[in-house]
Design an enzyme around this catalytic site. Structure first.
Site, short mmCIF file in Angstrom:
data_model
loop_
_atom_site.label_atom_id
_atom_site.label_comp_id
_atom_site.label_asym_id
_atom_site.label_seq_id
_atom_site.Cartn_x
_atom_site.Cartn_y
_atom_site.Cartn_z
N HIS A 1 0.84 -1.20 0.00
CA HIS A 1 0.00 0.00 0.00
C HIS A 1 0.87 1.24 0.00
CE1 HIS A 1 -1.87 -3.20 2.52
NE2 HIS A 1 -2.80 -3.05 1.61
N ASP B 1 -1.31 3.79 4.77
CA ASP B 1 -1.73 3.36 3.45
C ASP B 1 -2.64 4.36 2.75
OD1 ASP B 1 -3.83 2.99 5.10
OD2 ASP B 1 -3.85 0.81 4.96
N ASP C 1 -5.48 5.60 3.33
CA ASP C 1 -6.92 5.36 3.22
C ASP C 1 -7.75 6.16 4.22
OD1 ASP C 1 -6.28 4.14 5.58
OD2 ASP C 1 -7.20 2.21 5.11
N HIS C 2 -7.11 6.99 5.02
CA HIS C 2 -7.85 7.60 6.12
C HIS C 2 -8.94 8.56 5.66
CE1 HIS C 2 -8.71 8.64 10.21
NE2 HIS C 2 -8.60 9.92 9.93
N THR D 1 -8.99 1.00 10.21
CA THR D 1 -8.82 0.99 11.65
C THR D 1 -9.72 2.02 12.31
OG1 THR D 1 -6.50 0.66 11.11
CG2 THR D 1 -7.05 0.97 13.42
N SER D 2 -9.77 3.22 11.72
CA SER D 2 -10.42 4.31 12.43
C SER D 2 -11.92 4.09 12.55
CB SER D 2 -10.14 5.64 11.74
OG SER D 2 -10.79 5.69 10.49
N ASP E 1 -0.33 12.61 12.88
CA ASP E 1 -1.15 11.43 12.65
C ASP E 1 -2.49 11.85 12.04
OD1 ASP E 1 -1.83 8.54 13.14
OD2 ASP E 1 -3.44 9.52 14.26
N GLY F 1 -5.34 10.35 11.92
CA GLY F 1 -6.49 10.09 12.79
C GLY F 1 -6.65 11.17 13.84
#
Lengths: 572, 572
Positions: free
Chosen positions: A217, A393, A395-396, A439-440, A551, A553
């Site tokens: 990724h 990766d 994707d957030h 994840t988030s 970060d 997130g």
């Protein structure tokens, strides 16, 4: 770059629809992914593989006889949700248990782990194994932290083949673990790929160079090299992988030379020429090698070498027949299993508890807040993706858009159905976790649900109720994510915010003012994550690379807090 | 771009070595390509496919049960030589004849046509069929001029499958022709590919646009479009192909949505979603579609849609089992055929006639000249490739380097073995034709061989001998190539040169002076090919596109004439 799409937001759904149509003799769709078109026979363990999409043939391309029973299909490079994983596993399950396998990524581990718990609660014997073949992603001492890349294929294959033979769940799990322990991969990348609709590549590699150990990724590699010849690359990959030969291993090996998408068959064969020579020179016997595209990353340029050291059992499984959309080998017995009946949509309506009028009014405000957040996330998507791409990766942004829009829709529906504060928050949390993937999403879902539990559906929440709900959300997130202060996660922004909020409320401030007073704390803390080094959940090299970038997130969390503050100001 | 290679000059050989190693249970190498690892059984017609490489799985990837018996493997995007085609066909042949099939390209048609003649002379019943599925490359009225692209796959497949059933050669040939007549393809490209070692792409497509009908070697398309959505592209391809539905065709169709290399599986499935909807809406029933990479062009970005209208026979053949390195389907009966004995190298030593001392001295000069040409061609390679890429497939520079270096080596060896003028020229011509591949190699080979026949191996050639040898070379080239003056080929430079040379010699000039006096004529004529429009051997759209650029073959011929002139000057 990825050029062909309709709406980038529905890329995965469109892809899946086309895949299912083209391969209708093999597979049918279920919520969250695909399962074989034939019923899982009595006594057969189901093997369910998965992870984000963008890696075709991994993962839905290997569902079929001799291979997987089902595949969970997340968004591009994004973990599916726990709900999706559980849904596919439930559909694939016969009566003999189910093994779920993914590559070892934080989002997959968390979501598939939750799915396993959920399935067990329902009485299905479920197990989970993360594949850890990427030797560049952590040292041998920390091999459990390694990522799963093309070695996914050998592990999926052996576990699936022994399940096809009729082994019980304990045996299937043991074989999967044995295959994983015997598998090593080393990869290189020459150029990045572009997500559908993105205006720039997820990452780039400098012209004329290659990045050793770069993840599928775009996770940063361990070293950069001048572009080698094909023979030099073969030497590098072979010597790298052979360094990690497991103790006591035989000299018979299964080998995959895997192309990531833009490194084509002819080039792979040129590299294979030297790989085969070097493996033979090192005394190894190669059993039925695979040279081609098995685990791709859209049109990323690069390749990887996977070696699985064989014992008699693994060799029998590796060479056994398979018949799937993208991988076929040997003669599979004619299919006699019953064709699957129409799979009922397993989505359940959100449960709405009875709420009084005051709580319904609060619930409506909550729904309004989540809707405002969803609208802002659409604008922030590409920025968040770019921040996330530095260490992760990328994707957030996509995950926040999918999660918050689903949450907003669910919250609005719940509110329209007269749900109270808790009902609206619970519906939003469940939808967020189910649709965001990654994840988030599951963390936000857990936090909202925990907060809902504290707020209830009776009366207007007091200032202290709100403070306690925030703390409950914080704790749920910390427990589920396993992260600690300083690990460079959203917790590093949420912790200081909740602390500040509690102090204000304890000093007698009303919750709205406390919130406004704490916005800056959250934003400052989020920005300061730029200087942190992550401890868990990511391979070590990333720590260095991500220093200087906050970060994603934490940043998106601070944005959400800010959006709520704006709404509070408006209503004043 | 193609990044992984060792020496670009040995890319195809290296690729083939790796392919053979990785697929040794399926195939073995023979001079010129590959054949199945098992002997062709008695009574079975052999089907041999081929063309240039760079299109994997086409063509060597589909050699195996239910598919081809052998594949001739040319250099990247370059026709194999007639010798190579004959060699593979000879090795694949059992006792029931052989059908050779390629896409319809001038070089393939010429080389495979010559191979068929050669095989027939040896008593092997050989036939040839060029595939003409690319509807963008010529109008329906001139469908015989159309190129072969991904429709190669359906035609190869049906011909091979009926041969596997045991049909005789007439039937196999008829089925191949029927499949070709029932197959239509329309393709698009979004970006070009780069040949191994080249410093720039073979061609480019403007950012944000796509080129409709662009050929798999970068041959220009018929129109340029703004980049569409996946659904719009699906509409365009479906409506384009259905316009050409053969009269009397049924509504059952075999369909291929083929990726060219960089347009990946996920994108293809997104496009397929709409393709399937549109085909269903038009009343068609799709039988076992293929969505993936079957006929690629290195890492070119683009895709194509192929439809083959089925009758009962074609449907049976399309759905029959196959087991090859790159394409497997259904259950193929366990292999019981005898494994092929080691295939002897069929290369034969150059025949050297006895030559007198004077002829040996002339032969040495000829060898020296060819060596000088070979050295210059290395320097001119990329320029010639670029010129050729405007109207053709960009392989001319590579072909000239491979041809002249092989010719120089063969000439030097022959001269060292005391060959005379004819012996040296014949050895050079045979090597050139065998190793250059493509169109120009076989033409140069024929020209040198014809000139050799006129010069002989006795004494020093007279001025008139040289003039007659040049005329013989010119005529052999014109006869074999089928081109006429003004067709924009090397003949347009050779004709004026030979005429000028003859005039000089007829006027009493010695041959060296006549050569020097005619160099400018050749160069001027070569440059003036820029204004010509090709008549034959290329699809019509190319004529317009190539105006303003000279013919690469004419240019390289004029360069060779110039190099010989430099040598004459030196020796004065």
């Amino acid at each position: 770059m990825t050029r062909l799409f309709n709406d980038p937001a529905t890329f995965t759904e469109d892809m899946l629809a086309g895949f299912l149509d083209a391969n209708s003799t093999y597979v049918v769709g279920v919520p969250g992914g695909v399962v074989r078109a034939s019923e899982t026979p009595a006594g057969k363990v189901a093997v369910v593989v998965g992870g984000g999409s963008g890696h075709y043939p991994a993962f839905c391309g290997v569902v079929g006889r001799g291979f997987a029973d089902g595949a969970v299909v997340g968004n591009i490079f994004t973990s599916p949700s726990a709900q999706e994983a559980a849904s596919v596993a439930r559909a694939a399950h016969g009566d003999a248990g189910v093994l779920l396998i993914t590559g070892n990524y934080a989002g997959d581990v968390m979501n598939f782990g939750l799915a396993v718990q959920q399935l067990r609660n329902e009485g299905i014997d479920a197990r989970y194994l993360p594949v850890t073949d990427d030797i560049a992603s952590a040292s041998p001492e920390e091999s459990a932290k390694r990522r799963g890349i093309a070695g996914d294929f050998t592990v999926f294959r052996c576990a699936s083949a022994i399940a096809e033979e009729g082994a019980d769940l304990d045996t299937v799990e043991q074989v999967a673990a044995k295959a994983n322990a015997a598998t090593r991969t080393l990869g290189v990348a020459f150029d990045g790929c572009t997500m559908p609709g993105a205006d720039r590549p997820l990452f780039t590699v400098a012209d004329g160079t290659m990045d050793l150990g770069l993840g599928i990724h775009g996770e940063p590699g361990v070293s950069s090299h001048q572009m080698p010849t094909a023979a030099e690359l073969a030497e590098l990959l072979v010597s790298g992988v052979l360094t990690e030969k497991p103790s006591g291993a035989t000299d018979r090996i299964a080998v995959i030379l895997n192309g990531l998408g833009r490194t084509k068959y002819e080039e792979l064969f040129v590299v294979w020429k030297t790989v085969a020579e070097r493996l033979a020179a090192s005394g190894h016997t190669v059993v039925q090698p695979e040279v081609g595209e098995l685990v791709t990353s859209l049109d990323m340029a690069g390749c990887s070498l996977t070696v699985m050291w064989l014992d008699d059992e693994l060799e029998r499984l590796w060479t056994s027949p398979a018949d799937t959309p993208a991988y076929r080998k040997g003669a599979v017995t004619a299919v006699t299993d019953a064709r699957r009946a129409d799979v009922a949509d397993q989505a359940t309506a959100a449960r709405v508890a009875e709420a009084d009028e005051a709580s319904q009014a609060s619930g409506a405000l909550v729904a309004q807040g989540i809707s405002a957040i969803a609208a802002q996330m659409v604008k922030a998507e590409s920025d968040l993706g770019r921040i996330d791409a530095v260490a992760g990766d990328g994707d957030h942004g996509r995950g926040m858009v999918k999660g918050t829009s689903a949450a907003a829709a669910a919250a609005a529906a719940a509110s329209a159905g007269h749900a109270g504060t808790a009902g609206v928050l619970t519906a939003a949390g469940e939808a967020w976790a189910a649709k965001a993937g990654g994840t988030s999403g599951v963390l936000w879902g857990a936090a909202l649900s925990a907060a809902a539990g504290r707020l209830g559906d009776r009366g207007k929440p007091s200032d202290r109720d709100v403070a306690e709900a925030l703390r409950a959300g914080h704790d749920a997130l910390a427990t589920l994510g396993g992260a600690r202060k300083g690990d460079k996660t959203m917790l590093d922004a949420l912790g200081p915010f909740v602390e500040s909020f509690e102090n204000e409320v304890n000093a007698g401030t009303d919750w709205r003012t406390a919130w406004l007073a704490s916005v800056d704390v959250a934003q400052k803390a989020a920005a300061e994550t730029a200087e942190l080094r992550p401890r868990v959940g990511r391979a070590r090299p990333l720590a260095e690379r991500s220093v200087g970038t906050p970060d994603a997130g934490a940043i998106s969390l601070a944005m959400c807090i800010h959006i709520v503050a704006d709404l509070i100001e408006e209503k004043k």
